[in-house]
Structure formats: C-alpha cells, structure tokens
Scaffold this motif. Structure first.
Motif, PDB file in Angstrom:
ATOM      1  N   SER A  41      -2.618  29.156 -33.707  1.00 59.53           N
ATOM      2  CA  SER A  41      -2.691  28.061 -32.733  1.00 59.53           C
ATOM      3  C   SER A  41      -2.726  26.688 -33.392  1.00 59.53           C
ATOM      4  O   SER A  41      -2.379  25.699 -32.763  1.00 59.53           O
ATOM      5  N   ASN A 146      -1.375  35.176 -27.614  1.00 57.07           N
ATOM      6  CA  ASN A 146      -2.380  35.082 -26.551  1.00 57.07           C
ATOM      7  C   ASN A 146      -3.699  35.722 -27.014  1.00 57.07           C
ATOM      8  O   ASN A 146      -3.711  36.881 -27.414  1.00 57.07           O
ATOM      9  N   PRO A 147      -4.806  34.969 -26.955  1.00 56.10           N
ATOM     10  CA  PRO A 147      -6.065  35.524 -27.459  1.00 56.10           C
ATOM     11  C   PRO A 147      -6.612  36.681 -26.612  1.00 56.10           C
ATOM     12  O   PRO A 147      -7.493  37.404 -27.060  1.00 56.10           O
ATOM     13  N   TRP A 148      -6.069  36.871 -25.404  1.00 52.41           N
ATOM     14  CA  TRP A 148      -6.528  37.955 -24.541  1.00 52.41           C
ATOM     15  C   TRP A 148      -5.711  39.230 -24.736  1.00 52.41           C
ATOM     16  O   TRP A 148      -6.014  40.271 -24.126  1.00 52.41           O
ATOM     17  N   PRO A 154       0.990  33.151 -25.067  1.00 57.50           N
ATOM     18  CA  PRO A 154      -0.079  32.362 -24.450  1.00 57.50           C
ATOM     19  C   PRO A 154       0.469  31.394 -23.402  1.00 57.50           C
ATOM     20  O   PRO A 154      -0.286  30.634 -22.806  1.00 57.50           O
ATOM     21  N   SER A 159       1.129  25.855 -26.117  1.00 56.10           N
ATOM     22  CA  SER A 159       0.612  27.187 -26.424  1.00 56.10           C
ATOM     23  C   SER A 159      -0.645  27.150 -27.287  1.00 56.10           C
ATOM     24  O   SER A 159      -1.636  27.815 -26.989  1.00 56.10           O
ATOM     25  N   ALA A 162      -3.895  25.615 -25.401  1.00 54.47           N
ATOM     26  CA  ALA A 162      -4.519  26.536 -24.453  1.00 54.47           C
ATOM     27  C   ALA A 162      -5.239  27.649 -25.212  1.00 54.47           C
ATOM     28  O   ALA A 162      -6.371  28.020 -24.890  1.00 54.47           O
ATOM     29  N   THR A 163      -4.591  28.166 -26.253  1.00 56.45           N
ATOM     30  CA  THR A 163      -5.182  29.228 -27.066  1.00 56.45           C
ATOM     31  C   THR A 163      -6.450  28.736 -27.754  1.00 56.45           C
ATOM     32  O   THR A 163      -7.467  29.438 -27.783  1.00 56.45           O
ATOM     33  N   ALA A 166      -9.216  28.634 -25.246  1.00 54.72           N
ATOM     34  CA  ALA A 166      -9.572  29.990 -24.811  1.00 54.72           C
ATOM     35  C   ALA A 166     -10.338  30.747 -25.900  1.00 54.72           C
ATOM     36  O   ALA A 166     -11.227  31.533 -25.607  1.00 54.72           O
ATOM     37  N   PRO A 185       0.322  27.539 -19.560  1.00 55.58           N
ATOM     38  CA  PRO A 185      -0.491  28.143 -20.623  1.00 55.58           C
ATOM     39  C   PRO A 185      -1.979  28.209 -20.256  1.00 55.58           C
ATOM     40  O   PRO A 185      -2.670  29.148 -20.673  1.00 55.58           O
ATOM     41  N   CYS A 189      -3.977  31.722 -20.354  1.00 57.25           N
ATOM     42  CA  CYS A 189      -5.099  31.843 -21.297  1.00 57.25           C
ATOM     43  C   CYS A 189      -6.463  31.783 -20.623  1.00 57.25           C
ATOM     44  O   CYS A 189      -7.492  31.794 -21.299  1.00 57.25           O
ATOM     45  N   ALA A 393       0.580  36.507 -18.169  1.00 60.17           N
ATOM     46  CA  ALA A 393       1.248  36.381 -19.468  1.00 60.17           C
ATOM     47  C   ALA A 393       2.243  37.530 -19.684  1.00 60.17           C
ATOM     48  O   ALA A 393       1.938  38.688 -19.393  1.00 60.17           O
TER      49      ALA A 393
END
Lengths: 471, 106
Positions: A41, A146-148, A154, A159, A162-163, A166, A185, A189, A393
């Motif tokens: 990120s 994407n951290p999820w 993301p 990107s 937002a990451t 999050a 995003p 996120c 996402a």
C-alpha cells in the motif's frame, strides 16, 4: 501498544500521556514493516520527517496541553497521502514510471493544511497510475492487495490509501475521486470515504486527471473523523479557481432519502443489494422517510464519463514532456496510453461533435435528473442511497485484461462526478466470504453536513465500531 | 463510427506525441474500438435542445488578484530541481528545427 482507531481516541491517549507521539509513530511503522510487504500500500515512507514532527507534537502537548487543539485540531493525526498529492521534498510518482524520481518543490493545499492542523505524514500510497483504474492493478509499481482477502483487489484508484486505513497503517488517508476513486476503494476495504462537492476542496498541487470531475477526498474509520478532516481541507485557497466558500446546507426538519430504481438492475450482486436495502430499513426505523425515485439517464453516465474524462486526461497528461521534470512519454503505462489516445480521438477534428459535445449534452441531462429529485419545491429528497459498486471486491486479474469491463465497474459512482455532487461511502458489514459491504449517500451540491448527519444516524443505529483488518 | 483502424491509432498517437510499438498499435486498435463502440449508445439520447455542460460550479471567469505573491513562486534553483538536463540555469530541450544552417559555411 494498541493503536487508537479514531482522532478522538488518539488525542485522548496523547494528552493522557499513555504514550508519546514518537512511540505512536514507532507503532505505525512497525505495523507497516510487518504487514505491508504483502499488501504493497505504500510507495514511499516519510520516516525521518515523521519522527521530527512527532517530537514537535510531543513538545506542543507538554507545553500547551489541550489548548493547542484550538490551533491544531488534528494534532497527532497520522496521514498517508495518495501519491498524486504533491509533498514538498518527498517523492511523488502518481504511481507512474514517468514521475519515478520526481521530488516536488511545493506541497498541495490539502497537504499544507493538514500539516498546519497538526497531522504527521507517514508516507505516500500506491494507486492506479495517474488515478486511472478501479482496482489498483494499473499501478506501475505493482498492485495493492485487499487486507480483507489476499486474492482480492482493494478497489481503486486510491487503492493504497483505503488499504492503509483498513489495515491501521495510518489513522487517515487522502484520495482523489474522479469517477469513484475514493468511494469504491473505501467500499471494498470497509472504511468511510468522502467525495466532496466539486469545488469544495482545492485541487492545487494534486496531479490532475480530469479537471471538470476531479475532486479531493479522504478516508477514515468514523463519520465524525471524515467531517473533522473535511473542515480542514475545504474552502478557498486563492489557487484553484473552481473553489468557493459556499454555505453548507443543513436540515433540521424530517429527512427524506431516495432509492433510485435505476441503481438496482441486472448485474447488481444480491448480497450488495441486500446490504443497501437493509440500510434503508435502518434509516426508516430512525424516522427517516425513504421513497423510490428515478434517475432515468443513469445508464448513460458511464459513456458520458468515458468520453469527457479521457478527453481531459489527454489534455492534462500532455504536460509530461520529460523536459522540466519526469521521464519521457514512452514511460507511460498501457492504461494512460489508452486514455490519452481515447481522449485525443474524441477531441479530434471530425469526431469532436459526435463524441465530446454529445457527451457534454447528455451530461446536462444527468444533472437535470439529480436537480429534479433534489428539488425542495417539488417534495424532493435530501439524499440518495445507492450501491457503490455492482459487487464487493473482485479478484485480482478478474478484469485487468479487459479495459471496458474495468470501466463498467464504475457504473454507480461516475454520475456523482459528472454532476459535481458529494458522496459518502459507508461500510455496513461483510459478505459471506468476509469481504466488506456498504452503500453510498449522495446529496445536492454542498450538502456534506446532511450526508454526515445521515452517516452518524446510521452509525449509532447499528452500533458501528471502527474496524481494522489483519487484527 | 465505433471503429478505430490501425491507421487511426497511429494518427491519434502522433497527435498525442505518444511513441507506440507495432504490437501496441494492433492491441490498442482492438481495445479502443470496443470502448468507442460502447459509448456510441449516447446516440439514443435526444439532445437536440440541450446545452452542453462544461463544468458544474456555476462560477464564471474567476481571476486571481494581479499581484505577485513571492511565497507562491519557485526560485530558479527550485524550478530547475526536477531535471538533470540543465545548462547555465536553463532547461535543455530537444532541437525542433532541422536542416541546413542559413548563410552557408563560414
């Protein structure tokens, strides 16, 4: 140390001397070093300056106590800036190889105002190069994850910002929203994202994408934090002729929200649809009137946007000639090249009327749709609730080989940009696979306070807590 | 409308001062044709009596004060700081004029 999740919590902890600002910055950089190799990120970290400023913040807290908040309302707030925001002395790439070694000689208005308000810059975040994209995959420095869910995008173009919020790499982050690049995003996120009214926040010192639709927003974990940041960034600076200190609308009588039927059509994922409709039920329970509305030209917003935006992109990117700064034009990536050519084509002799002028006329029709539903003399609504994106996402690589497919991911966000109205992205839970869900609230120009009020009502009604991925 | 030939792509790239490789021309011709084909849907909308929108602020002819704010200016060193190709305090640019020197040899 548990890193605090809101501005209030952060400042409270600092004033109670539970930890120092230097220790808090330590904790953020430790978390970034541990987890960001996998997420990508950040493009540049601002360690030296961040520690310098942190020492200053600690000094101010000791010397002045809480009094200092009058002068510096965001004291101790860590910020990650999208790499489109010029930061004096700190590399700014727009996530493009064209600006790989560019060190700005001045800062963007938003950067300068946040600095002045007491923020500490932790670094610069990854994004789709030149903000061209809806997934983060168009970055010349590799995609953000994407951290999820590590196989998911993301969202984009902001990107990395937002990451970063999050994943608790920073308390807040900035972004630009030209066709949804903050709201989408934020939605992917699970954080809040604001796209302000066009003309509310100065674009000075931010790498321009499409000048008639670019707006400068930010990410945070609560509505109240989003509002605190907006109160610092908004307003005239004498350097962006589109910015006006307009009075922000307020509403004390009963609020009314519209649900546009054109946003609930084929292609909308069932879980996303359910999340938005559930939010309308929550609002109804809180005494807000919810009515069906129609925005008949919604389906044309994508085509209008993908004519006007590349046209303005081709003009804005013509300044990169590799003479005064930056590398030469062969360093542009594929997506920038596509948009430059598309824009040049629709502006070229013989095609201008058929594409560019036509798009500007349909733009008028889209604006008229919104004016009609917001018209107070005609029983209009105070805000619109809608999905942010047709799906949660999506997978890395799912749309990256088909530019048109990627463009269509912007279907629910571009209309607000075309019309110049504000939008607030609100998180509202998770899909069965554990990916964030949410919705957006849009209102008439300069109705940010009403969007915040509605966001607050929703937060309280659902007992929403600021959330962090990878805990 | 709705189709960009390889020749169109070459022409547009030239207008945009964008150097393209041969394989890119083919790829972009296909991709851009698809996008232009999609946006052709705007022809469905009757816009015969509609004025175009250029911007959404409602502001007109905004001008700044005719005054130099020295803190908003870059000095020569700052202005040149982004380029390695400088000479005697100037930017070095590619030559745009070609051909024989006037006046013949000396």
């Amino acid at each position: 140390m548990d890193i605090p999740l809101t501005i209030r919590q952060t400042q409270k902890a600092l004033f109670e001397k539970r930890f120092s600002m230097v220790e808090l910055v330590d904790a953020y950089f430790a978390r970034i070093e541990k987890l960001d190799k996998a997420l990508n990120s950040f493009l540049t970290l601002n360690k030296e300056e961040a520690y310098k400023k942190a020492k200053k913040v600690d000094g101010l807290i000791t010397d002045y106590g809480k009094e200092i908040l009058k002068d510096k309302p965001l004291l101790g707030v860590t910020v990650a800036h999208k790499d489109l925001f010029l930061t004096k002395g700190l590399r700014t790439t727009a996530a493009s190889k064209v600006l790989e070694y560019y060190i700005p000689a001045y800062s963007a208005t938003v950067v300068a105002r946040l600095n002045e308000a007491g923020c500490i810059i932790l670094g610069k975040t990854n994004c789709d190069a030149w903000a061209h994209g809806a997934s983060g995959e168009n970055s010349d420095y590799g995609p953000t994850i994407n951290p999820w869910g590590k196989t998911y995008v993301p969202g984009g173009s902001s990107s990395g910002s937002a990451t970063a919020v999050a994943a608790s790499f920073s308390l807040i982050a900035t972004g630009t929203d030209t066709g949804g690049s903050v709201r989408q995003p934020a939605n992917f996120c699970g954080v809040y994202g604001l796209k302000p009214t066009y003309g509310a926040v100065s674009r000075y010192g931010i790498v321009a994408m499409a000048s008639s639709v670019d707006s400068v927003g930010h990410f945070a974990r609560t509505v109240s934090d989003i509002e605190k940041i907006f109160d610092i960034t908004k307003g005239e600076d004498g350097k962006d002729g589109t910015v006006k200190n307009s009075k922000l609308k307020t509403q004390n009588s009963k609020l009314k929200i519209g649900v546009p039927k054109e946003y609930f059509v084929k292609g909308l994922d069932k879980e996303v649809e359910k999340a938005v409709l559930q939010a309308t039920v929550t609002f109804k329970k809180k005494g807000i009137e919810v009515v069906g509305i129609s925005l008949p030209h919604t389906k044309y917003a994508i085509s209008v946007y993908y004519i006007i935006q590349p046209a303005e992109v081709s003009s804005n990117l013509s300044r990169y000639d590799g003479i005064r700064y930056g590398n030469e034009r062969d360093a542009f990536g594929d997506e920038a090249k596509r948009r430059i050519m598309l824009g040049t084509y629709v502006l070229s002799s013989g095609y201008y009327d058929a594409y560019y002028l036509k798009a500007q006329k349909v733009r008028t029709k889209i604006i008229e749709d919104f004016e009609k539903v917001f018209d107070p003399s005609n029983g209009g609504v105070d805000a619109i609730i809608a999905p942010v994106s047709p799906t949660a996402a999506f997978k890395l690589g799912e749309k990256s080989l088909d530019p048109l497919k990627m463009y269509l991911a912007d279907v629910y966000t571009v209309a607000a940009n075309v019309a110049g109205i504000p939008g607030l992205s609100v998180p509202s839970g998770f899909t069965r696979k554990g990916l964030p869900l949410g919705f957006q609230l849009m209102g008439p120009r300069y109705s940010e306070r009403i969007l915040f009020k509605l966001g607050n009502i929703y937060e309280k009604a659902t007992n929403a807590k600021p959330q962090v991925a990878l805990e | 409308m709705g189709k960009l030939s390889k020749k169109d792509v070459e022409h547009v790239a030239k207008l945009a001062n964008l150097p393209l490789k041969e394989n890119e021309i083919e790829k972009f011709s296909k991709q851009l044709s698809k996008i232009v084909g999609y946006v052709d849907e705007l022809n469905e909308v009757d816009t015969s009596k509609i004025e175009p929108t250029h911007q959404t602020t409602g502001l007109q002819s905004v001008v700044r004060k005719d005054k130099v704010e020295i803190e908003d200016c870059l000095n020569q060193k700052e202005a040149l700081s982004g380029s390695e190709k400088v000479h005697n305090g100037y930017f070095v640019v590619p030559a745009i004029l070609e051909g024989k020197r006037r006046g013949g040899k000396k």
